[in-house]
Design an enzyme around this catalytic site. Structure first.
Site, PDB file in Angstrom:
ATOM      1  N   LYS A  15      33.122  17.601  35.780  1.00 48.95           N
ATOM      2  CA  LYS A  15      33.664  16.249  35.918  1.00 48.95           C
ATOM      3  C   LYS A  15      32.774  15.220  35.222  1.00 48.95           C
ATOM      4  CE  LYS A  15      35.594  15.063  39.807  1.00 48.95           C
ATOM      5  NZ  LYS A  15      35.809  14.678  41.221  1.00 48.95           N
ATOM      6  N   ARG A  35      31.084  11.537  44.108  1.00 50.56           N
ATOM      7  CA  ARG A  35      31.855  12.791  44.084  1.00 50.56           C
ATOM      8  C   ARG A  35      30.999  13.938  43.556  1.00 50.56           C
ATOM      9  NH1 ARG A  35      37.794  11.419  42.942  1.00 50.56           N
ATOM     10  NH2 ARG A  35      37.759   9.168  42.678  1.00 50.56           N
ATOM     11  N   GLY A  90      39.156  20.697  45.699  1.00 52.92           N
ATOM     12  CA  GLY A  90      39.195  20.430  47.136  1.00 52.92           C
ATOM     13  C   GLY A  90      38.056  21.036  47.909  1.00 52.92           C
ATOM     14  N   MET A 136      34.690  20.612  47.250  1.00 50.61           N
ATOM     15  CA  MET A 136      33.508  19.786  47.392  1.00 50.61           C
ATOM     16  C   MET A 136      33.915  18.447  47.978  1.00 50.61           C
ATOM     17  SD  MET A 136      31.208  21.802  46.385  1.00 50.61           S
ATOM     18  CE  MET A 136      29.856  20.656  46.197  1.00 50.61           C
ATOM     19  N   ARG A 185      40.153  17.126  33.030  1.00 46.93           N
ATOM     20  CA  ARG A 185      39.608  18.487  33.005  1.00 46.93           C
ATOM     21  C   ARG A 185      40.711  19.398  32.476  1.00 46.93           C
ATOM     22  NH1 ARG A 185      39.525  19.257  39.613  1.00 46.93           N
ATOM     23  NH2 ARG A 185      41.729  18.814  39.876  1.00 46.93           N
ATOM     24  N   HIS A 189      46.662  20.919  47.062  1.00 48.11           N
ATOM     25  CA  HIS A 189      45.731  22.029  47.253  1.00 48.11           C
ATOM     26  C   HIS A 189      46.462  23.363  47.211  1.00 48.11           C
ATOM     27  CE1 HIS A 189      43.432  24.866  49.839  1.00 48.11           C
ATOM     28  NE2 HIS A 189      42.420  24.391  49.118  1.00 48.11           N
ATOM     29  N   SER A 210      41.890  63.463  26.154  1.00 43.60           N
ATOM     30  CA  SER A 210      42.391  62.328  26.934  1.00 43.60           C
ATOM     31  C   SER A 210      41.552  62.251  28.205  1.00 43.60           C
ATOM     32  CB  SER A 210      43.868  62.525  27.259  1.00 43.60           C
ATOM     33  OG  SER A 210      44.318  61.453  28.056  1.00 43.60           O
ATOM     34  N   CYS A 249      44.031  58.347  29.968  1.00 43.67           N
ATOM     35  CA  CYS A 249      45.304  58.281  30.684  1.00 43.67           C
ATOM     36  C   CYS A 249      45.105  58.118  32.176  1.00 43.67           C
ATOM     37  CB  CYS A 249      46.151  59.517  30.383  1.00 43.67           C
ATOM     38  SG  CYS A 249      45.429  61.043  31.003  1.00 43.67           S
ATOM     39  N   TYR A 264      43.339  55.071  21.733  1.00 44.57           N
ATOM     40  CA  TYR A 264      44.374  54.382  22.497  1.00 44.57           C
ATOM     41  C   TYR A 264      44.020  54.391  23.979  1.00 44.57           C
ATOM     42  CZ  TYR A 264      45.858  58.959  24.034  1.00 44.57           C
ATOM     43  OH  TYR A 264      45.862  60.203  24.612  1.00 44.57           O
TER      44      TYR A 264
END
Lengths: 899, 899
Positions: free
Chosen positions: B35, B105, B114, B116, B344, B467, B788, B856, B876
């Protein structure tokens, strides 16, 4: 033809053979076979050897590869070598006026006693026989030799059964009322020759054909079933091939001034420096080996033929010095002239192997290192085989159950049920898990599978060098042979001895160390290492080895035994074994099942002094040495009754309840226990809540064990004992487990040491028995002061094979079908588990230089695994107290081999 | 004092902060908090920000480390910064004639909505309030501000409960019959200030004391339980500390020309480029966030305050361009003057995240790579969360069970039982395994644990930025908020809506995507990836990734879905799943239990066409792509009834038999089956006879499966399908197993191809799922054409943890106690299992360059594990069809990150 290979070497051409194969003795043996190489070598050093030549193993392999065709010029070379022998002896092969007779014998690189085939007296035919009678005037001898040739040729070369020949022999013996073939009159032998020729219709009159067919037969016998099975049992490669030795016949059966015998330069049972063996006057060699006639001892020869005995003894010492090894010799006296037919390294018992190795070193013939290398770890194991307890023997003698005495040809005590043939012995041992003593009139190569399966061997016939004796010694089976008192009735599957009847399936006990036979199953004890030669040898081994040898022991008594056997520490004390003791198990069950913290603490308080006393005993026994104590390992449910038992019990109680019985109370108890057991049950307990996981779940249990260890250490310290406890965490897979346990441990140890006013210098470490622990050994070594490989579990998880299941399941199939060549639970799987171990050692020591690393899995007593541990740079191996001497030797051999 | 650290930075000193921390934006945020950094940054780019300053996170950490003592000169620096603010505003803190009011703040590096604490209107006291009334003439406003200060100071700084304050407010609202605090008369507010001061007896009159205590309170709140729990849930480090922002107060509650609001620069639910938010005229910020007054949409502001809205939109675009990211802004209009209080990066739904990332890239603000990096794999997962089926919704509407509509603040469908508080929601979800919808009037930070445990969230109050909405979006929980129609009766644990009563424990369904609420449990469906923005984003991802993405699929339908989701192959078809189908299981049981070879062959013949058809379907679905088929894997006994069931059945039958019933036949059948099951039972089935071990034991089964595969491949080849079968052997631990199976396979494949007259280009390979296979990968690659990784089993054996047991046993404890930080079955354990994988890849490719290697196990769909696979150089990953899009994104992110 300049580049035609040389397939044939005369006994006087050993230098040529050496030049061809590069000169090493091993490669000469590879080319000429053990027997051929020795005959040539003996010829070189001036020993009187009947002239002859060797057809090489290369020729055999070429013959077999070409589908039974002699290679190239081989046969021409053989004929030319034969000519040379004729020159040496002044006799001519097939010449009736002055005939040369030869033997044809197999001779592979490694001795395979009785496995390969032999034909004697080749060169005889009707005409030559008649000529020989004229020449030497002994018709009996000539026709006896001739009938032997026909008989051997028939059975060995033509593959006929022996029975028809034996029946004829038997008929004549009966007809002339003699019990010895040598006593038959010449006309009888002459008739028998004709009868035998009738049986062996393919017997050729042409001497050169006899020789050719015999040579082929020896080559072919390499791939016969008997030879194949023997090689499998003795771990001999199948591609070596056999050589053929063609040698001038000499005759021990030419009258009272002739003899034949086999002898060891030292006593093959005890190792004493004294010529031991059997000989017979006026006999051929196979009479001695087959045990068909009672033999005389070599000591008798010293009396009866003192000069020849002296000559023999001088040659024996000469050969022993030459080979720097005890020799096994065959000899023949032909009309007062001593010939040596064969020499080879002598087979011997484990005891003899040890004593001979030590003696040879002390005589200066070999170095101490060589002596240590000469004895196999298996021999030390056999050495320490069970023996009958003094009490058991005394009682047996008092009861009159000692029924016979025979030759003590292979040491050790064996107990089992009687089986009268090899197939039954094998079936009972392998399929039914019975302990078997195989009892036979005598043994033959066909019996080997039964001998291998049996605990011990007992025969009526045979001497120290009989088939039974040789095989039993080689495979470490206790054996008593030549027990003439046995009256074996094969038809009725029983034997009578000393007036007592023993039926197939009855228990007997045999003592191969001194040659006694008992009715019933006697108690056995395990010997210590007090034998002075073994002591000396192991002392030398200790000088060479770099690996420490520790033992796994849970009780003070085990620790004492381990220490007597040379253990330098305890690598594993399994604390849970103390919990399993019958009087403690109810307390342990209470600790597990209670839901009250108070009750659990009480149970732990009850266990504390018991554990403390156990540990104190161990520490006292190992005064001055480290003792590693592993905290509780197995899953909790192992301490409780089995789920299946409880389920069955519940079903029974329900049925009784349904039948009107008042079992409500019992049923409730059973169901409560069943609930607990079910709660603790796991689908895969080996991968479940055990080891450190348990310690983390029940920190009070860890605390109790730590307290017991440290209190015990403090107490014995006050007694003046030098104590070095090491606390080991089992089944660690993550460093955080170790951190957590270390915190609990250090706190408790500190409290105890303050209470006791004693400072104990303990170590904290971990088992490495989970692949992840090995893989993260670098992190783990930040907390662990020592590692100990638990290779049983590590093998289990690395292979993904449950030991509980696999050894009775697919693992057996895998081994049988060769998918695995070795049981990884017996010998460490080097390419899999070994790689993890190497990684763990390297990473662990990178973090903590000098980290103490050992092994406490069952592999710790396996020589092959010990060799791996040596190469990985472990500090010690820990094994069963009984295997400590074996491990000491194996560790020394690894150190010497990889020096 | 020259080296005294700078603890305080004015909003106009961002360059100084940058210079101190080295200039990176991340480090500036670390120092000043998100902030504070944004306020400073906004100041720098000319956005109208009320003047103020930031006390750094370093000061917070120093304060906490020193036991709640401000470090060094910090407070002096703050006072000096305050002086600078007085200069900028022309007002004086604590001066009744021209007072400066400030807010205080918290502002941590990462936003913790919410969590702090905030105190507004600092600087007011009795004297200043009186002075302000004189100055601005608005007594109502001044005392409303004053009572807010006292209330916030009481709850936040002094730690008092909110209820007593709320009761007073409630009392006054009732007394004056108003439902809005702003409508209370000034004298009421003045009285309330006195009442509040009575409640908050520690409230200081001295403004500077207010500021000091508020600053301390914010610092301390970093270690409060709420903040701590939130950080744990959101994976935020605990050692970052929070900054404190002291900022000039501006007031949205100074009349009809004042307002306050929060707005996103784009739609946080859909991602649309349209300002979305809530605002209120004549109100302070917390009125908007708390949802205590019904808010207006930003679109209304465009109508009601067109010029200010225009000004706001210009600033919004400016900030978005500056940060290249959608912004979440707080603003206040004080008497016609627009102030931006905060900006923000905006939180958003998964859908919005995808659309915004794509749009920003297409607008040229960010690169495609950046767009791909902006969306988390979890967001793609949420995107593809279940939705209600069209039929289910239609039926629900027809039945009248759609009971309400609210704000669609977090998308997805959720079904569960109603729980009216967070503790119960958590208990039901965690302990009882229930699916829960948490229903609250509104949510607060204390409710987060319940929200995390619930399937979805439903509230009566709150807007898009409430919130509940923020938290739900962040954790991907479907949520509907602001459902005014809900009448929640907490005392009686029920709610009434649309005339219907829903009690705690009743089932409801909510649709967070469109904001609907239903009675009962509706059916859900899983969406595909047809969303155009997602399609585009995944297309870009495909451009960057080097890992292939395949899917695990046992049925043609799964394969089709996988292909639609972008799978480029089938990495695992589990053939045994076909065996488990109800109509096939009797045939399978016959095959296993019969002792007749003929019956077994018949059973296999019955299964053959079924398997062939399954495989043909897979091949058709994957035309052109590889399909890996794994031969049968699980232990045979899994196909049979359970041992426990049979034991119980037998017990029951015995009881019935004891009771005289004729159940002899059934009992015999049960006992026979029990015998078979017992014979196949193993102590540790995971380490037992399964996988390739089974194939070796039952070569006919291997043959049948190979035949089915190759026949199917031939058949579809004739149809024109481009087929690439790969046959995979499970549970290999030794190369010889592979050799053995390969022989059977190649022989059978050859026969089938000859029969069919088709040549199929198949591959032969193996799972690497046993540590030994990984350790001996070099040998195994001589036979295997592909590897695999089966990381489920590999984790099991490497860790020595049975998945069957551990995830309901000690593993849970280990995770809870932090012994393990991650479940190794969810995310690959890199230091253990990962090392084995690396070894296997390296050794395998050393033997066979270009060896195809994939994974896999279930880890194949886990982004962290995918990153490891990328780093190990796998070809893969293969995962569930549903996770294919996630894997595509994760693979691209790994490629970009490690470029």
């Amino acid at each position: 033809m300049a580049d035609e290979r040389k397939w044939v070497y005369g006994f006087d051409e050993v230098e040529d053979a050496e030049a061809y194969v590069g000169g090493s003795w091993d490669s000469v043996r590879g080319l000429m076979g053990g027997k051929g190489a020795n005959l040539a070598e003996m010829t070189r050093v001036g020993v009187p050897v009947p002239p002859g030549f060797t057809v090489t193993t290369e020729a055999c392999n070429a013959f077999l590869a070409a589908g039974a065709q002699f290679p190239g010029e081989m046969w021409e070379q053989a004929l030319s070598a034969l000519k040379h022998v004729e020159d040496q002896t002044g006799k001519t092969f097939g010449d009736a006026s002055n005939p040369l007779l030869v033997s044809c014998r197999s001779g592979a690189k490694f001795s395979m006693p009785g496995m390969m085939d032999t034909v004697l007296n080749i060169g005889l035919n009707d005409e030559v026989a008649a000529g020989m009678v004229k020449l030497i005037g002994d018709e009996r001898f000539v026709y006896d030799s001739y009938r032997r040739l026909v008989q051997m040729f028939g059975t060995v070369v033509l593959g006929l059964d022996t029975e028809p020949f034996e029946e004829v022999l038997s008929e004549y013996r009966k007809r002339f009322s003699v019990d010895n073939d040598a006593a038959l009159p010449p006309e009888a032998l002459k008739e028998m020759v004709e009868r035998f020729k009738g049986l062996a219709s393919g017997f050729p009159q042409e001497p050169i054909d006899q020789l050719l067919l015999a040579t082929e037969a020896v080559f072919k016998s390499w791939n016969g079933k008997r030879a194949f099975d023997y090689r499998n049992a003795a771990n001999i490669a199948h591609d070596l091939g056999t050589a053929v030795n063609i040698q001038t016949m000499v005759f021990g059966n030419m009258g009272a001034d002739s003899a034949t015998g086999v002898a060891m330069t030292r006593d093959a049972t005890t190792g004493e420096d004294h010529i031991e063996g059997d000989f017979l006057i006026n006999a051929q060699g196979e009479d001695v080996v087959a045990g068909t006639r009672p033999t005389k001892a070599m000591d008798d020869m010293a009396v009866e033929m003192p000069e020849l005995y002296g000559e023999f003894r001088a040659i024996a010492k000469n050969l022993e010095n030459h080979y720097r090894e005890m020799q096994d010799m065959e000899f023949t006296v032909e009309r007062g002239k001593l010939w040596i037919l064969q020499t080879r390294d002598g087979k011997r018992t484990a005891q003899a192997a040890v004593r001979i190795a030590v003696d040879l070193a002390e005589e200066g013939l070999i170095t101490k290192e060589k002596a240590v290398m000469k004895v196999t770890p298996d021999q030390v194991d056999f050495f320490l085989h069970p023996q009958f307890s003094v009490e058991a023997k005394k009682a047996a003698v008092e009861l009159g159950s000692k029924i016979a005495i025979g030759l003590n040809v292979s040491p050790g005590a064996a107990v089992g049920v009687v089986a009268f043939d090899a197939d039954l012995a094998e079936k009972w041992a392998k399929e039914d898990g019975k302990k078997v003593i195989m009892v036979r009139p005598e043994t033959k190569p066909d019996d080997v599978h039964g001998m291998l399966a049996a605990e011990g061997i007992l025969t009526k016939l045979g001497g120290r060098t009989s088939h039974a004796a040789l095989v039993a010694r080689q495979f470490g089976k206790p054996a008593v042979v030549g027990v003439a008192a046995l009256d074996i009735d094969m038809a009725n599957r029983k034997m009578t001895v000393d007036g007592k009847v023993v039926r197939e399936g009855d228990w007997i006990s045999i003592d191969g160390t001194i040659g006694e036979v008992f009715l019933g199953a006697l108690d056995t004890v395990v010997p210590d290492i007090s034998d002075p030669w073994l002591k000396k040898l192991l002392g030398w081994a200790d000088e060479f080895r770099s690996l420490g040898v520790w033992a796994n022991a849970d009780y003070p008594l085990d620790a004492q035994r381990a220490r007597q056997n040379g253990a330098e520490g305890i690598g594993l004390c399994r604390t849970e074994h103390m919990f399993f003791e019958p009087e403690r198990i109810p307390v342990v069950q209470k600790m597990i099942t209670t839901e009250s913290d108070e009750e659990r603490r009480q149970a732990l308080d009850t266990l504390l002094p018991l554990q403390r006393e156990d540990f104190a005993g161990l520490f006292r026994a190992m005064d001055g040495y480290p003792v590693i104590i592993r905290l509780i390992d197995p899953p909790l449910h192992e301490f409780l009754p089995s789920f299946e038992d409880l389920t069955n019990e519940r079903a029974d109680l329900r049925i009784r309840a349904a039948g009107g019985e008042d079992v409500a109370g019992q049923l409730a108890d059973t169901e409560e226990m069943l609930d607990r057991v079910e709660a603790l049950r796991e689908a895969n307990p080996m991968l479940g809540t055990r080891g450190v996981r348990l310690g983390i779940m029940m920190p009070d249990l860890t605390k109790m064990q730590v307290r017991a260890i440290i209190e015990a250490a403090c107490i014995v310290t006050k007694e003046g004992v030098d104590v070095h406890p090491e606390v080991m965490i089992p089944l660690t897979s993550h460093v955080n487990e170790l951190k957590r346990q270390q915190t609990v441990l250090e706190a408790e140890a500190k409290i105890v040491m303050e209470e006791q006013g004693v400072e104990v210098d303990y170590k904290f470490g971990t088992m490495i028995e989970i692949p992840r622990a090995a893989l993260t050994a670098g992190e783990i070594a930040e907390y662990a002061q020592f590692f100990s490989f638990g290779t049983n579990d590590l093998t289990q998880t690395t292979f993904g094979i449950s030991r509980d299941d696999a050894e009775s399941g697919f693992l057996i199939d895998y081994l049988r079908e060769g998918i695995l060549t070795e049981n990884p639970f017996a010998s460490i799987d080097e390419s899999g588990v070994g790689r993890l171990m190497k990684w763990a050692v390297d990473e662990g020591r990178a973090t903590r230089p000098g980290l103490e690393v050992g092994i406490c899995g069952e592999h710790g007593g396996d020589p092959k695994s010990i060799d791996l541990c040596h190469r990985l740079g472990l500090d010690y191996v820990s094994c069963s107290p009984f295997r400590v001497p074996i491990a000491r030797l194996a560790a020394a051999q690894s150190a010497i081999t990889h020096k």
